[in-house]
Design an enzyme around this catalytic site. Structure first.
Site, PDB file in Angstrom:
ATOM      1  N   ASN A 118       9.601  -3.731  -7.791  1.00  0.00           N
ATOM      2  CA  ASN A 118       8.179  -3.418  -7.966  1.00  0.00           C
ATOM      3  C   ASN A 118       7.957  -2.403  -9.079  1.00  0.00           C
ATOM      4  OD1 ASN A 118       7.304  -5.238  -6.157  1.00  0.00           O
ATOM      5  ND2 ASN A 118       6.714  -3.801  -4.554  1.00  0.00           N
TER       6      ASN A 118
ATOM      7  N   GLU B 279      10.746  -8.384   1.309  1.00  0.00           N
ATOM      8  CA  GLU B 279       9.963  -9.565   0.961  1.00  0.00           C
ATOM      9  C   GLU B 279       9.445  -9.449  -0.465  1.00  0.00           C
ATOM     10  OE1 GLU B 279       9.469 -12.513   2.566  1.00  0.00           O
ATOM     11  OE2 GLU B 279       8.701 -12.844   0.551  1.00  0.00           O
TER      12      GLU B 279
ATOM     13  N   CYS C 199       1.014  -3.166  -2.926  1.00  0.00           N
ATOM     14  CA  CYS C 199       2.432  -2.874  -3.178  1.00  0.00           C
ATOM     15  C   CYS C 199       2.683  -1.947  -4.360  1.00  0.00           C
ATOM     16  CB  CYS C 199       3.192  -4.178  -3.353  1.00  0.00           C
ATOM     17  SG  CYS C 199       3.240  -5.151  -1.845  1.00  0.00           S
TER      18      CYS C 199
ATOM     19  N   VAL D  79       2.228 -10.428   5.090  1.00  0.00           N
ATOM     20  CA  VAL D  79       3.645 -10.800   5.102  1.00  0.00           C
ATOM     21  C   VAL D  79       4.033 -11.441   6.435  1.00  0.00           C
ATOM     22  CG1 VAL D  79       5.994  -9.855   5.072  1.00  0.00           C
ATOM     23  CG2 VAL D  79       4.333  -9.120   3.373  1.00  0.00           C
TER      24      VAL D  79
ATOM     25  N   ARG E 204      -6.977  -3.728  -1.314  1.00  0.00           N
ATOM     26  CA  ARG E 204      -6.222  -2.477  -1.340  1.00  0.00           C
ATOM     27  C   ARG E 204      -5.948  -2.049  -2.792  1.00  0.00           C
ATOM     28  NH1 ARG E 204      -1.867  -3.861   3.412  1.00  0.00           N
ATOM     29  NH2 ARG E 204      -2.128  -5.946   2.535  1.00  0.00           N
TER      30      ARG E 204
ATOM     31  N   PHE F  73       4.192 -10.907 -15.986  1.00  0.00           N
ATOM     32  CA  PHE F  73       3.731  -9.514 -15.829  1.00  0.00           C
ATOM     33  C   PHE F  73       3.590  -8.783 -17.166  1.00  0.00           C
ATOM     34  CE2 PHE F  73       4.856 -10.769 -11.660  1.00  0.00           C
ATOM     35  CZ  PHE F  73       4.027 -10.045 -10.820  1.00  0.00           C
TER      36      PHE F  73
ATOM     37  N   GLU G 162       0.895 -12.164  -3.021  1.00  0.00           N
ATOM     38  CA  GLU G 162      -0.327 -12.664  -2.397  1.00  0.00           C
ATOM     39  C   GLU G 162      -0.981 -13.649  -3.358  1.00  0.00           C
ATOM     40  OE1 GLU G 162      -2.879  -9.469  -1.077  1.00  0.00           O
ATOM     41  OE2 GLU G 162      -1.211  -8.535  -0.028  1.00  0.00           O
TER      42      GLU G 162
ATOM     43  N   GLY H  55      -4.832  -5.318 -18.881  1.00  0.00           N
ATOM     44  CA  GLY H  55      -6.026  -5.506 -18.063  1.00  0.00           C
ATOM     45  C   GLY H  55      -6.601  -4.191 -17.600  1.00  0.00           C
TER      46      GLY H  55
ATOM     47  N   LYS I  63      -6.557  -9.133  -7.239  1.00  0.00           N
ATOM     48  CA  LYS I  63      -6.128 -10.248  -8.084  1.00  0.00           C
ATOM     49  C   LYS I  63      -6.712 -11.533  -7.509  1.00  0.00           C
ATOM     50  CE  LYS I  63      -1.647 -11.308  -6.049  1.00  0.00           C
ATOM     51  NZ  LYS I  63      -0.272 -11.562  -6.374  1.00  0.00           N
TER      52      LYS I  63
HETATM   53  N1  LIG Z   1       1.150  -7.797   1.054  1.00  0.00           N
HETATM   54  C1  LIG Z   1       2.126  -8.105   0.190  1.00  0.00           C
HETATM   55  O1  LIG Z   1       1.916  -8.776  -0.808  1.00  0.00           O
HETATM   56  C2  LIG Z   1       3.533  -7.631   0.427  1.00  0.00           C
HETATM   57  C3  LIG Z   1       4.589  -8.205  -0.290  1.00  0.00           C
HETATM   58  C4  LIG Z   1       5.880  -7.759  -0.051  1.00  0.00           C
HETATM   59  C5  LIG Z   1       6.110  -6.758   0.875  1.00  0.00           C
HETATM   60  N2  LIG Z   1       5.061  -6.199   1.553  1.00  0.00           N
HETATM   61  C6  LIG Z   1       5.350  -5.167   2.551  1.00  0.00           C
HETATM   62  O2  LIG Z   1       5.294  -5.775   3.834  1.00  0.00           O
HETATM   63  C7  LIG Z   1       4.777  -4.845   4.802  1.00  0.00           C
HETATM   64  C8  LIG Z   1       3.545  -5.436   5.472  1.00  0.00           C
HETATM   65  O3  LIG Z   1       2.540  -5.608   4.495  1.00  0.00           O
HETATM   66  P1  LIG Z   1       1.224  -6.458   4.782  1.00  0.00           P
HETATM   67  O4  LIG Z   1       0.499  -6.536   3.484  1.00  0.00           O
HETATM   68  O5  LIG Z   1       1.581  -7.704   5.480  1.00  0.00           O
HETATM   69  O6  LIG Z   1       0.465  -5.468   5.783  1.00  0.00           O
HETATM   70  P2  LIG Z   1      -0.852  -5.756   6.636  1.00  0.00           P
HETATM   71  O7  LIG Z   1      -1.544  -4.470   6.733  1.00  0.00           O
HETATM   72  O8  LIG Z   1      -1.562  -6.945   6.080  1.00  0.00           O
HETATM   73  O9  LIG Z   1      -0.309  -6.176   8.071  1.00  0.00           O
HETATM   74  C9  LIG Z   1       0.367  -5.320   8.924  1.00  0.00           C
HETATM   75  C10 LIG Z   1       0.103  -5.777  10.352  1.00  0.00           C
HETATM   76  O10 LIG Z   1       0.978  -5.065  11.211  1.00  0.00           O
HETATM   77  C11 LIG Z   1       0.287  -4.782  12.410  1.00  0.00           C
HETATM   78  N3  LIG Z   1       0.951  -3.690  13.129  1.00  0.00           N
HETATM   79  C12 LIG Z   1       1.020  -2.377  12.800  1.00  0.00           C
HETATM   80  N4  LIG Z   1       1.706  -1.693  13.729  1.00  0.00           N
HETATM   81  C13 LIG Z   1       2.096  -2.590  14.670  1.00  0.00           C
HETATM   82  C14 LIG Z   1       2.844  -2.484  15.871  1.00  0.00           C
HETATM   83  N5  LIG Z   1       3.323  -1.315  16.291  1.00  0.00           N
HETATM   84  N6  LIG Z   1       3.045  -3.606  16.564  1.00  0.00           N
HETATM   85  C15 LIG Z   1       2.566  -4.779  16.149  1.00  0.00           C
HETATM   86  N7  LIG Z   1       1.847  -4.945  15.017  1.00  0.00           N
HETATM   87  C16 LIG Z   1       1.616  -3.860  14.281  1.00  0.00           C
HETATM   88  C17 LIG Z   1      -1.124  -4.456  11.947  1.00  0.00           C
HETATM   89  O11 LIG Z   1      -2.065  -4.579  13.001  1.00  0.00           O
HETATM   90  C18 LIG Z   1      -1.325  -5.498  10.836  1.00  0.00           C
HETATM   91  O12 LIG Z   1      -1.899  -6.679  11.324  1.00  0.00           O
HETATM   92  C19 LIG Z   1       4.495  -3.561   4.015  1.00  0.00           C
HETATM   93  O13 LIG Z   1       5.605  -2.722   4.120  1.00  0.00           O
HETATM   94  C20 LIG Z   1       4.338  -4.039   2.592  1.00  0.00           C
HETATM   95  O14 LIG Z   1       4.667  -3.036   1.656  1.00  0.00           O
HETATM   96  C21 LIG Z   1       3.776  -6.628   1.364  1.00  0.00           C
END
Ligand SMILES: NC(=O)c1ccc[n+]([C@@H]2O[C@H](COP(=O)([O-])OP(=O)(O)OC[C@H]3O[C@@H](n4cnc5c(N)ncnc54)[C@H](O)[C@@H]3O)[C@@H](O)[C@H]2O)c1
Length: 484
Positions: free
Chosen positions: A219, A155, A271, A11, A339, A260, A159, A264, A332
């Site tokens: 979600n 957000e 998420c 994100v 994850r 959706f 992905e 599958g 996917k």
């Molecule tokens: N991945 C998705 O498709 C998606 C979609 C919508 C919402 N979200 C939400 O967005 C959030 C982030 O998800 P993501 O998939 O990007 O996670 P991710 O694990 O890919 O990335 C998180 C990043 O944050 C960094 N981080 C953690 N603690 C930190 C700190 N104190 N200072 C600086 N950096 C720090 C980590 O090193 C990592 O690089 C989550 O809450 C998730 O639920 C994810």
């Protein structure tokens, strides 16, 4: 505008890159020095289609920089996005330690008004906790009077299509706090998101709690649609109906829509599994039960075992001597994200029953190696009966059956003749319903989709296999509908 994005994950990197692309001056900060080093060296630590090019373009234009220093990021920005992980804890609740640590760090470095935007998915009430963490860090510095606004802006990107989703959102949900700080935040967020609202207004303004809940509700609704279709697919199998025809039949109803609705091997990813569990936990903390969401989750948990149940129904529960090919490991297509991927349930189950497994994924091989090693508790290797191979056909060398776990585009129209030549048995367990059962039949494959009419008959014993009739290894196995 001057923006900081905390977290360089799926994100954070997409948010930082897309906001830079709109002309903003963006610093993306991550505490993971290795990740920042990769970004400094011109690499991209995740796979997301189109991200590499867009990121490099904005880096070259000096609109996008990376750092491990919160001090630098906080000093730079008028708007600070928090996009760090909120992984599940043992009890299903969202772990907020990263979000709250970032809030405290912002409080340790800010010297003027800031808008702090929570983009991480966080339970209702987190906005207030972020505010408290920030206020307490400011108080420690004697800056009690320094003002800020904590905004919720969940957000909704997917992905694999994240850039397009971010750049062309259906809607932008913005939860604002009350008062003057909230109004200042509204002005800044209006300016920031103006490029998205030129054609028509996409911003939906609300209070912080409603914005936080909107993300979980979205979600949970999407996950429920998938579990609903998976249950319906079992019924279709039992009745001799085709779930794909049913899907088209209901999806064309404008009240339902087509998204959706695919049966599958169950949903995975970062998420749906964690957010449904967190929602159930939040409700329980308020004395409520979310029975529908609980059911969604438990249907999904069982669904991840369906392919193994069917393989056992066909070949017997003892898979020793069997060679199986797996296409697709990521949860996917178009991502390397492992994850909660169904492959992490299916592959260890196949191995524990003694099968030899050859796996291929177009981009997730190394992430899969890392994730499966973590699951098995040791670096996974051929000693475990698992081989990671570089091409789809290599994964079919002398196999008794193919399992399709991820619907990558390159698996949609494979060379079936070449497949038949590679495989020792022509059996396909298609966990993503990619192929037409009638075509498979005509090509001489024994084919099993999910809800695509009828179940396979038990196979004749494979000569090379030991005759032992092992008992099922998983006592809670869902009794798969008995083979037709
Ligand atoms: N991945 C998705 O498709 C998606 C979609 C919508 C919402 N979200 C939400 O967005 C959030 C982030 O998800 P993501 O998939 O990007 O996670 P991710 O694990 O890919 O990335 C998180 C990043 O944050 C960094 N981080 C953690 N603690 C930190 C700190 N104190 N200072 C600086 N950096 C720090 C980590 O090193 C990592 O690089 C989550 O809450 C998730 O639920 C994810």
């Amino acid at each position: 505008m001057k923006i900081a994005v905390v977290g360089a994950g799926y994100v954070g990197l997409v948010t930082a890159t897309c906001l830079a692309e709109l002309g903003n001056d963006v610093i993306c900060v991550d505490r993971d020095h290795g990740r920042v080093a990769v970004l400094h060296a011109g690499g991209v630590p995740i796979f997301e289609p189109g991200l590499d090019d867009l990121l490099q373009r904005n880096r070259s234009a000096e609109r996008l920089r990376f750092t491990a220093s919160m001090a630098v990021a906080v000093r730079h920005a008028e708007v600070i996005f928090i996009a760090v992980g909120t992984p599940p804890q043992e009890d299903g609740s969202a772990d907020l330690q990263h979000v709250l640590a970032v809030a405290a760090q912002i409080g340790q470095h800010m010297t003027e008004f800031k808008v702090v935007v929570n983009k991480s998915t966080v339970p209702v009430g987190t906005g207030r906790r972020v505010e408290q963490a920030l206020r307490s860090a400011l108080a420690d510095r004697g800056l009690d009077a320094l003002d800020f606004a904590v905004v919720s802006n969940p957000e909704f990107l997917k992905e694999g299509a994240a850039l397009d989703d971010f750049m062309r959102p259906d809607r932008i949900v913005i939860g604002l706090p009350a008062g003057e700080a909230g109004e200042a935040a509204r002005r800044l967020m209006t300016r920031l998101y103006a490029p998205f609202n030129r054609n028509h207004e996409r911003s939906l303004w609300m209070d912080v709690a409603s914005a936080e809940l909107t993300k979980y509700a979205a979600n949970a609704m999407l996950a429920t649609r998938i579990s609903f279709m998976n249950e319906m697919a079992h019924l279709a199998d039992a009745l001799g109906a085709d779930i794909d025809a049913v899907r088209r039949g209901i999806g064309s109803d404008s009240r339902i829509g087509h998204s959706f609705l695919y049966a599958g091997t169950g949903y995975g990813g970062s998420c749906f599994p964690k957010d449904t569990r967190a929602l159930v936990h939040t409700a329980a903390a308020h004395g409520l039960r979310m029975r529908l969401v609980e059911a969604t989750e438990s249907v999904n948990r069982l669904q991840k075992h369906v392919l193994v149940d069917r393989i056992c129904a066909h070949f017997g529960a003892d898979l020793r001597g069997l060679r199986l090919g797996v296409w697709g490991l990521a949860f996917k297509p178009n991502t390397d994200d492992m994850r909660d991927a169904p492959s992490r349930i299916v592959i260890p189950e196949l191995l524990s029953r003694g099968a030899q497994v050859l796996v291929h994924d177009p981009v997730a091989l190394s992430e899969a190696q890392r994730a499966l090693s973590a699951d098995l508790g040791h670096p996974v290797s051929e000693m475990d009966g698992l081989s990671f191979v570089e091409s789809p056909l290599e994964a079919l060398a002398d196999v008794d059956a193919l399992l399709v776990l991820t619907e990558w585009k390159c698996f949609h129209h494979p060379d079936f003749d070449a497949m038949a030549r590679c495989m020792r048995g022509r059996v396909i367990f298609d966990g993503r319903n990619l192929y037409d059962p009638a075509l498979m039949d005509a090509l001489g494959f024994v084919y099993q989709g999910i809800g695509r009419r009828g179940l396979l008959k038990p196979a004749q014993p494979v000569d090379a296999r030991p005759a032992a009739g092992a008992t099922p290894l998983r006592p809670d196995a869902q009794s798969a509908p008995s083979p037709a």
